[in-house]
Design a protein around this motif. Sequence first.
Motif, PDB file in Angstrom:
ATOM      1  N   TYR A   1      33.701   6.798 -41.978  1.00 26.06           N
ATOM      2  CA  TYR A   1      33.085   6.640 -40.662  1.00 26.06           C
ATOM      3  C   TYR A   1      33.357   5.272 -40.024  1.00 26.06           C
ATOM      4  CZ  TYR A   1      30.395  10.917 -41.390  1.00 26.06           C
ATOM      5  OH  TYR A   1      30.019  12.219 -41.596  1.00 26.06           O
ATOM      6  N   PHE A   2      33.411   4.219 -40.843  1.00 23.25           N
ATOM      7  CA  PHE A   2      33.435   2.864 -40.277  1.00 23.25           C
ATOM      8  C   PHE A   2      34.572   1.977 -40.814  1.00 23.25           C
ATOM      9  CE2 PHE A   2      29.006   4.367 -40.738  1.00 23.25           C
ATOM     10  CZ  PHE A   2      28.669   4.482 -39.394  1.00 23.25           C
ATOM     11  N   GLU A   3      35.373   2.479 -41.707  1.00 22.67           N
ATOM     12  CA  GLU A   3      36.466   1.751 -42.358  1.00 22.67           C
ATOM     13  C   GLU A   3      35.946   0.754 -43.401  1.00 22.67           C
ATOM     14  OE1 GLU A   3      39.344  -0.010 -39.792  1.00 22.67           O
ATOM     15  OE2 GLU A   3      39.808   1.880 -38.770  1.00 22.67           O
ATOM     16  N   ASN A   4      35.078  -0.162 -42.982  1.00 25.78           N
ATOM     17  CA  ASN A   4      34.545  -1.165 -43.906  1.00 25.78           C
ATOM     18  C   ASN A   4      33.237  -1.722 -43.357  1.00 25.78           C
ATOM     19  OD1 ASN A   4      35.343  -3.006 -41.832  1.00 25.78           O
ATOM     20  ND2 ASN A   4      37.391  -3.133 -42.741  1.00 25.78           N
ATOM     21  N   LYS A   5      32.712  -2.743 -43.997  1.00 20.10           N
ATOM     22  CA  LYS A   5      31.423  -3.316 -43.581  1.00 20.10           C
ATOM     23  C   LYS A   5      31.520  -3.946 -42.194  1.00 20.10           C
ATOM     24  CE  LYS A   5      29.533  -6.975 -45.544  1.00 20.10           C
ATOM     25  NZ  LYS A   5      28.815  -7.906 -46.449  1.00 20.10           N
ATOM     26  N   ASN A   6      32.645  -4.586 -41.901  1.00 18.21           N
ATOM     27  CA  ASN A   6      32.825  -5.183 -40.572  1.00 18.21           C
ATOM     28  C   ASN A   6      32.866  -4.109 -39.488  1.00 18.21           C
ATOM     29  OD1 ASN A   6      32.898  -7.913 -41.316  1.00 18.21           O
ATOM     30  ND2 ASN A   6      35.048  -7.787 -41.882  1.00 18.21           N
ATOM     31  N   GLY A   7      33.493  -2.976 -39.817  1.00 15.90           N
ATOM     32  CA  GLY A   7      33.517  -1.874 -38.860  1.00 15.90           C
ATOM     33  C   GLY A   7      32.136  -1.314 -38.615  1.00 15.90           C
ATOM     34  N   LEU A   8      31.328  -1.279 -39.662  1.00 13.05           N
ATOM     35  CA  LEU A   8      29.937  -0.833 -39.540  1.00 13.05           C
ATOM     36  C   LEU A   8      29.142  -1.791 -38.667  1.00 13.05           C
ATOM     37  CD1 LEU A   8      27.555   0.954 -40.273  1.00 13.05           C
ATOM     38  CD2 LEU A   8      27.456  -0.163 -42.505  1.00 13.05           C
ATOM     39  N   LEU A   9      29.340  -3.079 -38.854  1.00 13.06           N
ATOM     40  CA  LEU A   9      28.667  -4.090 -38.035  1.00 13.06           C
ATOM     41  C   LEU A   9      29.028  -3.928 -36.566  1.00 13.06           C
ATOM     42  CD1 LEU A   9      27.053  -6.762 -37.699  1.00 13.06           C
ATOM     43  CD2 LEU A   9      29.212  -7.973 -38.130  1.00 13.06           C
ATOM     44  N   GLU A  10      30.325  -3.779 -36.311  1.00 13.12           N
ATOM     45  CA  GLU A  10      30.784  -3.621 -34.922  1.00 13.12           C
ATOM     46  C   GLU A  10      30.196  -2.367 -34.292  1.00 13.12           C
ATOM     47  OE1 GLU A  10      34.977  -3.336 -32.378  1.00 13.12           O
ATOM     48  OE2 GLU A  10      35.001  -3.867 -34.518  1.00 13.12           O
ATOM     49  N   TYR A  11      30.138  -1.292 -35.063  1.00 11.57           N
ATOM     50  CA  TYR A  11      29.563  -0.047 -34.542  1.00 11.57           C
ATOM     51  C   TYR A  11      28.092  -0.231 -34.182  1.00 11.57           C
ATOM     52  CZ  TYR A  11      27.677   4.645 -34.301  1.00 11.57           C
ATOM     53  OH  TYR A  11      27.017   5.776 -33.869  1.00 11.57           O
ATOM     54  N   LEU A  12      27.330  -0.845 -35.059  1.00  6.73           N
ATOM     55  CA  LEU A  12      25.899  -1.029 -34.821  1.00  6.73           C
ATOM     56  C   LEU A  12      25.635  -1.817 -33.544  1.00  6.73           C
ATOM     57  CD1 LEU A  12      24.576  -1.862 -38.418  1.00  6.73           C
ATOM     58  CD2 LEU A  12      24.255   0.264 -37.139  1.00  6.73           C
ATOM     59  N   ILE A  13      26.349  -2.929 -33.385  1.00  7.50           N
ATOM     60  CA  ILE A  13      26.115  -3.781 -32.224  1.00  7.50           C
ATOM     61  C   ILE A  13      26.595  -3.111 -30.945  1.00  7.50           C
ATOM     62  CG2 ILE A  13      26.655  -5.999 -31.158  1.00  7.50           C
ATOM     63  CD1 ILE A  13      26.771  -7.233 -33.920  1.00  7.50           C
ATOM     64  N   SER A  14      27.787  -2.522 -30.992  1.00  3.72           N
ATOM     65  CA  SER A  14      28.340  -1.868 -29.800  1.00  3.72           C
ATOM     66  C   SER A  14      27.490  -0.679 -29.384  1.00  3.72           C
ATOM     67  CB  SER A  14      29.780  -1.416 -30.059  1.00  3.72           C
ATOM     68  OG  SER A  14      30.611  -2.517 -30.344  1.00  3.72           O
ATOM     69  N   ASN A  15      27.072   0.130 -30.349  1.00  5.75           N
ATOM     70  CA  ASN A  15      26.256   1.305 -30.053  1.00  5.75           C
ATOM     71  C   ASN A  15      24.912   0.889 -29.452  1.00  5.75           C
ATOM     72  OD1 ASN A  15      25.996   4.278 -30.298  1.00  5.75           O
ATOM     73  ND2 ASN A  15      24.281   3.758 -31.617  1.00  5.75           N
ATOM     74  N   PHE A  16      24.341  -0.198 -29.967  1.00  4.15           N
ATOM     75  CA  PHE A  16      23.077  -0.703 -29.426  1.00  4.15           C
ATOM     76  C   PHE A  16      23.242  -1.074 -27.955  1.00  4.15           C
ATOM     77  CE2 PHE A  16      20.484  -4.337 -28.196  1.00  4.15           C
ATOM     78  CZ  PHE A  16      19.196  -3.880 -28.452  1.00  4.15           C
ATOM     79  N   PHE A  17      24.295  -1.828 -27.645  1.00  4.50           N
ATOM     80  CA  PHE A  17      24.463  -2.300 -26.278  1.00  4.50           C
ATOM     81  C   PHE A  17      24.910  -1.208 -25.314  1.00  4.50           C
ATOM     82  CE2 PHE A  17      24.437  -6.681 -28.021  1.00  4.50           C
ATOM     83  CZ  PHE A  17      23.465  -7.183 -27.179  1.00  4.50           C
ATOM     84  N   GLU A  18      25.583  -0.190 -25.810  1.00  3.47           N
ATOM     85  CA  GLU A  18      25.921   0.931 -24.930  1.00  3.47           C
ATOM     86  C   GLU A  18      24.650   1.619 -24.441  1.00  3.47           C
ATOM     87  OE1 GLU A  18      28.649   3.419 -27.014  1.00  3.47           O
ATOM     88  OE2 GLU A  18      30.279   1.951 -26.918  1.00  3.47           O
ATOM     89  N   GLY A  19      23.709   1.826 -25.356  1.00  4.67           N
ATOM     90  CA  GLY A  19      22.428   2.408 -24.962  1.00  4.67           C
ATOM     91  C   GLY A  19      21.616   1.468 -24.091  1.00  4.67           C
ATOM     92  N   TYR A  20      21.662   0.198 -24.427  1.00  5.81           N
ATOM     93  CA  TYR A  20      20.935  -0.837 -23.685  1.00  5.81           C
ATOM     94  C   TYR A  20      21.422  -0.902 -22.231  1.00  5.81           C
ATOM     95  CZ  TYR A  20      19.413  -5.650 -22.557  1.00  5.81           C
ATOM     96  OH  TYR A  20      18.855  -6.768 -21.970  1.00  5.81           O
ATOM     97  N   LEU A  21      22.737  -0.881 -22.046  1.00  2.00           N
ATOM     98  CA  LEU A  21      23.282  -0.956 -20.685  1.00  2.00           C
ATOM     99  C   LEU A  21      22.997   0.301 -19.877  1.00  2.00           C
ATOM    100  CD1 LEU A  21      26.744  -2.744 -20.993  1.00  2.00           C
ATOM    101  CD2 LEU A  21      24.664  -3.599 -19.926  1.00  2.00           C
ATOM    102  N   LYS A  22      22.960   1.449 -20.534  1.00  2.67           N
ATOM    103  CA  LYS A  22      22.625   2.686 -19.817  1.00  2.67           C
ATOM    104  C   LYS A  22      21.227   2.601 -19.230  1.00  2.67           C
ATOM    105  CE  LYS A  22      25.610   5.930 -22.282  1.00  2.67           C
ATOM    106  NZ  LYS A  22      25.661   7.090 -23.220  1.00  2.67           N
TER     107      LYS A  22
END
Length: 217
Positions: A45-66
């Motif tokens: 799903y995320f490739e590695n821990k850094n990919g998981l971190l990026e997903y969490l932050i990006s997904n949070f802000f996508e919802g936040y901006l909506k």
Amino acid sequence: MLKTETKKKVIDAAVYYFNTKGFDGTSVREIANKANVNVANISYYFENKNGLLEYLISNFFEGYLKVIESRFDELDKRSAKECLLLVVKDILLYQKSNRHLTRFVLRELTLDTLLIREIMTTYLAKERYYLKTIFEIGMKQKEFKKLAIPFIIIQLKGMLSMPYLHPQYLAEVLHVMPNEEYFTEQYYKEIERWVNAAVSEPFEKTVKTNNQIALSI
């Protein structure tokens, strides 16, 4: 187990450990064990821990901006002040609904990393545009005082983020619980008072200005 369920378990486990042990102090295996999944699922799903971190932050802000965008789009049918207060209320509710993720993301924003710089030039630049425009329109329409917009944004964001950056302080020192619905309701009212006292023009002046505009048409 469905793929969506597996992904959610990984996300929940990651948020838990990132909050309690920090990103650097958390291993992929710990996340996998808590989520009761194979480590390979995280790679899938995320490739590695850094990919998981990026997903969490990006997904949070996508919802936040909506949340902000939906109210920003109402500027043609609502006053700037109404839109601002609705933005505040919706952000508080969004943060409450995602309180653990909110706490983690806001803490990460205090770090100077390449990922955070990218977040600031994408998501947070958009946030700045929306808030700046709302304040500019409010000032133009005489709803808001002529104030330095960057500093007003700093104050507003400080109030919105404080409960999640310092939850222990609120709970142990001020004896309020930021995760409770009652707190969110009362805190919104306090920010509304700040908007009325520090940002908004006095009601009498606004009415006088509106009357002048009406007479000139």
